[in-house]
Design a protein around this motif. Structure first.
Motif, PDB file in Angstrom:
ATOM      1  N   GLY A  87       0.837  -1.205   0.000  1.00 46.09           N
ATOM      2  CA  GLY A  87       0.000   0.000   0.000  1.00 46.09           C
ATOM      3  C   GLY A  87       0.868   1.249   0.000  1.00 46.09           C
ATOM      4  N   GLY A 111      -0.376   4.598  -1.381  1.00 41.11           N
ATOM      5  CA  GLY A 111      -1.507   5.252  -0.722  1.00 41.11           C
ATOM      6  C   GLY A 111      -1.070   6.372   0.203  1.00 41.11           C
ATOM      7  N   PHE A 112      -2.042   6.951   0.862  1.00 38.81           N
ATOM      8  CA  PHE A 112      -1.798   8.116   1.723  1.00 38.81           C
ATOM      9  C   PHE A 112      -0.839   7.772   2.875  1.00 38.81           C
ATOM     10  N   ILE A 113      -1.252   6.842   3.739  1.00 37.75           N
ATOM     11  CA  ILE A 113      -0.423   6.537   4.913  1.00 37.75           C
ATOM     12  C   ILE A 113       0.872   5.841   4.476  1.00 37.75           C
ATOM     13  N   GLY A 114       0.752   4.928   3.490  1.00 38.98           N
ATOM     14  CA  GLY A 114       1.916   4.181   3.019  1.00 38.98           C
ATOM     15  C   GLY A 114       3.024   5.089   2.488  1.00 38.98           C
ATOM     16  N   ARG A 117      -3.837  -9.032  -4.657  1.00 39.70           N
ATOM     17  CA  ARG A 117      -4.827 -10.114  -4.615  1.00 39.70           C
ATOM     18  C   ARG A 117      -4.294 -11.357  -5.307  1.00 39.70           C
ATOM     19  N   LEU A 164      -0.696  -2.246   4.661  1.00 42.69           N
ATOM     20  CA  LEU A 164      -1.644  -1.120   4.665  1.00 42.69           C
ATOM     21  C   LEU A 164      -2.594  -1.175   3.472  1.00 42.69           C
ATOM     22  N   ALA A 178      -5.553  -1.800   1.129  1.00 43.27           N
ATOM     23  CA  ALA A 178      -6.964  -2.136   1.359  1.00 43.27           C
ATOM     24  C   ALA A 178      -7.816  -1.388   0.352  1.00 43.27           C
ATOM     25  N   ILE A 232      -6.120  -9.876  -0.016  1.00 42.58           N
ATOM     26  CA  ILE A 232      -4.770  -9.334   0.233  1.00 42.58           C
ATOM     27  C   ILE A 232      -4.236  -9.866   1.565  1.00 42.58           C
ATOM     28  N   SER A 241      -8.983  -0.810  11.939  1.00 43.03           N
ATOM     29  CA  SER A 241      -9.689   0.477  11.926  1.00 43.03           C
ATOM     30  C   SER A 241     -10.664   0.605  13.093  1.00 43.03           C
ATOM     31  N   ASN A 276      -9.526   7.649  11.759  1.00 42.23           N
ATOM     32  CA  ASN A 276      -9.542   8.805  10.845  1.00 42.23           C
ATOM     33  C   ASN A 276      -8.226   9.567  10.753  1.00 42.23           C
ATOM     34  N   ILE A 277      -7.336   9.061   9.950  1.00 45.83           N
ATOM     35  CA  ILE A 277      -6.037   9.718   9.783  1.00 45.83           C
ATOM     36  C   ILE A 277      -6.158  10.738   8.631  1.00 45.83           C
TER      37      ILE A 277
HETATM   38  P1  NAD Z   1      -5.229   4.547   0.773  1.00 48.26           P
HETATM   39  O1  NAD Z   1      -6.450   4.125   0.019  1.00 48.26           O
HETATM   40  O2  NAD Z   1      -4.631   5.878   0.464  1.00 48.26           O
HETATM   41  O3  NAD Z   1      -4.097   3.439   0.631  1.00 48.26           O
HETATM   42  C1  NAD Z   1      -4.378   2.082   0.410  1.00 48.26           C
HETATM   43  C2  NAD Z   1      -3.546   1.640  -0.777  1.00 48.26           C
HETATM   44  O4  NAD Z   1      -3.795   0.248  -1.018  1.00 48.26           O
HETATM   45  C3  NAD Z   1      -3.927   2.378  -2.082  1.00 48.26           C
HETATM   46  O5  NAD Z   1      -2.813   3.067  -2.602  1.00 48.26           O
HETATM   47  C4  NAD Z   1      -4.377   1.272  -3.003  1.00 48.26           C
HETATM   48  O6  NAD Z   1      -4.023   1.448  -4.359  1.00 48.26           O
HETATM   49  C5  NAD Z   1      -3.682   0.058  -2.399  1.00 48.26           C
HETATM   50  N1  NAD Z   1      -4.350  -1.171  -2.811  1.00 48.26           N
HETATM   51  C6  NAD Z   1      -5.681  -1.447  -2.789  1.00 48.26           C
HETATM   52  N2  NAD Z   1      -5.912  -2.639  -3.324  1.00 48.26           N
HETATM   53  C7  NAD Z   1      -4.698  -3.140  -3.716  1.00 48.26           C
HETATM   54  C8  NAD Z   1      -4.296  -4.328  -4.357  1.00 48.26           C
HETATM   55  N3  NAD Z   1      -5.187  -5.259  -4.707  1.00 48.26           N
HETATM   56  N4  NAD Z   1      -2.979  -4.513  -4.611  1.00 48.26           N
HETATM   57  C9  NAD Z   1      -2.069  -3.562  -4.282  1.00 48.26           C
HETATM   58  N5  NAD Z   1      -2.397  -2.409  -3.662  1.00 48.26           N
HETATM   59  C10 NAD Z   1      -3.699  -2.203  -3.394  1.00 48.26           C
HETATM   60  O7  NAD Z   1      -5.614   4.442   2.313  1.00 48.26           O
HETATM   61  P2  NAD Z   1      -4.826   4.961   3.597  1.00 48.26           P
HETATM   62  O8  NAD Z   1      -5.630   6.057   4.178  1.00 48.26           O
HETATM   63  O9  NAD Z   1      -3.403   5.182   3.286  1.00 48.26           O
HETATM   64  O10 NAD Z   1      -4.998   3.705   4.556  1.00 48.26           O
HETATM   65  C11 NAD Z   1      -3.981   2.722   4.725  1.00 48.26           C
HETATM   66  C12 NAD Z   1      -4.521   1.595   5.611  1.00 48.26           C
HETATM   67  O11 NAD Z   1      -4.956   2.107   6.860  1.00 48.26           O
HETATM   68  C13 NAD Z   1      -5.714   0.857   5.017  1.00 48.26           C
HETATM   69  O12 NAD Z   1      -5.607  -0.513   5.332  1.00 48.26           O
HETATM   70  C14 NAD Z   1      -6.897   1.452   5.733  1.00 48.26           C
HETATM   71  O13 NAD Z   1      -7.988   0.560   5.776  1.00 48.26           O
HETATM   72  C15 NAD Z   1      -6.299   1.705   7.102  1.00 48.26           C
HETATM   73  N6  NAD Z   1      -7.034   2.765   7.816  1.00 48.26           N
HETATM   74  C16 NAD Z   1      -6.935   4.041   7.378  1.00 48.26           C
HETATM   75  C17 NAD Z   1      -7.635   5.030   8.040  1.00 48.26           C
HETATM   76  C18 NAD Z   1      -7.562   6.463   7.583  1.00 48.26           C
HETATM   77  O14 NAD Z   1      -8.225   7.294   8.201  1.00 48.26           O
HETATM   78  N7  NAD Z   1      -6.824   6.808   6.538  1.00 48.26           N
HETATM   79  C19 NAD Z   1      -8.438   4.721   9.146  1.00 48.26           C
HETATM   80  C20 NAD Z   1      -8.513   3.402   9.551  1.00 48.26           C
HETATM   81  C21 NAD Z   1      -7.772   2.425   8.894  1.00 48.26           C
END
Ligand code: NAD
Length: 334
Positions: free
Chosen positions: A16, A19-22, A60, A79, A81, A105, A126, A186-187
């Motif tokens: 991940g 993504g944002f947190i990653g 997946r 991360l 999802a 995943i 979460s 909620n990050i």
């Molecule tokens: P995000 O959607 O920005 O990052 C998730 C990343 O996963 C995305 O870049 C997406 O492309 C990647 N992804 C999805 N399916 C995929 C696949 N099949 N193969 C490869 N990559 C895949 O979300 P985030 O905000 O960075 O959240 C990161 C994690 O933290 C997630 O698991 C999320 O559920 C969890 N979370 C986030 C929050 C929040 O407030 N941001 C709150 C609770 C939990």
């Protein structure tokens, strides 16, 4: 004779990483000296990734997971999802994808991670796992870790997270996988999704305010009295690294305990922007009535809890979103 003292560079895998947190986590791990492999369906949208190796692939697929877990990584961060804010999670339209994609995943990463002999794995659960019956009132939600059961999450997203928590804990019990689990609340922060339907409330409010002229009107779902807490990205990552460096498995909340009504969050964005804007309440997907992070356990186990004010984080986020809104408006006029 002199003994060689070459310190081996630690290795990390971030699933991940686009993504944002990653993408923020990768930056932090690189600063700490890790060699990092990142995997995602896509590269980060708003900045250049800092990983040593970026693999664009679908987690997946079993063959992908087998390949990227080709060594005994010191640390794995799971991360990835299928996720989004209320407009994505609570409409019911994405339930099958959310459950199937994220569970697949996690099934793959737990299995191939254990096979590869990884040293430690972090899983991001979460606040959405908490029972809806404890969050019916705006002002006194119960989100202590022990309140998770009997389970009744308010979304399929929450059910999948609860399943995957149990999946990783099962691998820990039966195969000795060294697991750390956090329940994020909620990050938010710069470089998070700010439009398109997957954005969360701080980004949505900032965007609406940035796009609206002084004296204009923005829309808010429901009566706006629903409450939440929001944690700025830097403190989230501080919590993640502290948890990884501790002996505590979790699950533990990583969230802020500064609860705010959505109406007040909108007003905070207006104050930062220096604008007076009217609020119109409309029907929309809402989730639970009230939610807040309970930080007793994290304080007890890690001797630390997030403490920065929401306003500080909102200022940085608002300014970044205002820039994105301007950039996008300039593109349209060109
Ligand atoms: P995000 O959607 O920005 O990052 C998730 C990343 O996963 C995305 O870049 C997406 O492309 C990647 N992804 C999805 N399916 C995929 C696949 N099949 N193969 C490869 N990559 C895949 O979300 P985030 O905000 O960075 O959240 C990161 C994690 O933290 C997630 O698991 C999320 O559920 C969890 N979370 C986030 C929050 C929040 O407030 N941001 C709150 C609770 C939990």
């Amino acid at each position: 004779m002199k003994t060689l003292n070459i310190k081996k560079q630690k290795t990390a895998l971030v699933c991940g990483a686009g993504g944002f947190i990653g993408s923020h986590l990768v930056r932090k791990l690189k600063k700490e000296g890790f060699w990092v492999r990142g995997v995602d369906l896509k590269k980060p949208e708003f900045s250049k990734t800092e990983v040593d190796e970026f693999v664009v692939a679908d987690l997946r697929e079993q063959s992908v997971c087998k390949k990227i877990l080709d060594r005994a990584f010191d640390e794995v961060y799971q991360l990835a999802a299928d996720m989004g804010g209320a407009g994505y999670i609570f409409t019911g339209e994405h339930d099958a994808d959310v459950m199937h994609n994220s569970a697949t995943i996690n099934l793959n990463i737990s299995y191939y991670g254990q096979k590869a002999g990884i040293k430690k794995i972090f899983y991001s659960s979460s606040a959405c796992i908490y029972p809806a019956y404890n969050q019916l009132e705006a002002n006194n939600p119960n989100c202590s870790e022990a309140s998770a059961y009997p389970a009744e999450p308010d979304s399929e997203y929450g059910w999948e997270k609860l399943f995957s928590e149990r999946l990783y804990l099962s691998f820990m019990r039966n195969y000795g996988l060294n697991v750390r689990i956090a329940r994020f609340h909620n990050i938010f922060g710069p470089e998070g999704t700010w439009r398109g339907g997957r954005e969360k409330a701080p980004a949505a409010m900032s965007r609406k305010v940035a796009e609206t002229k002084n004296g204009g009107t923005i829309e808010i779902w429901g009566d706006g009295k629903q409450t939440r807490s929001f944690l700025y990205i830097d403190e989230c990552l501080e919590g993640v690294r502290r948890l990884m460096n501790s002996d505590f498995t979790g699950p533990v909340n990583i969230g802020s305990d500064e609860m705010i009504a959505i109406n007040d969050l909108a007003k905070m964005a207006m104050e930062i922007a220096g604008k007076k804007i009217n609020i119109k309440h409309i029907k929309g997907p809402l989730g639970v009535r009230g939610r807040n992070s309970d930080n007793h356990l994290i304080k007890a186990k890690l001797g630390w809890a997030p403490s920065a004010s929401l306003k500080e984080g909102m200022k940085k986020t608002y300014l970044w979103i205002e820039q994105q809104v301007e950039k996008s408006a300039n593109k349209k006029t060109k």
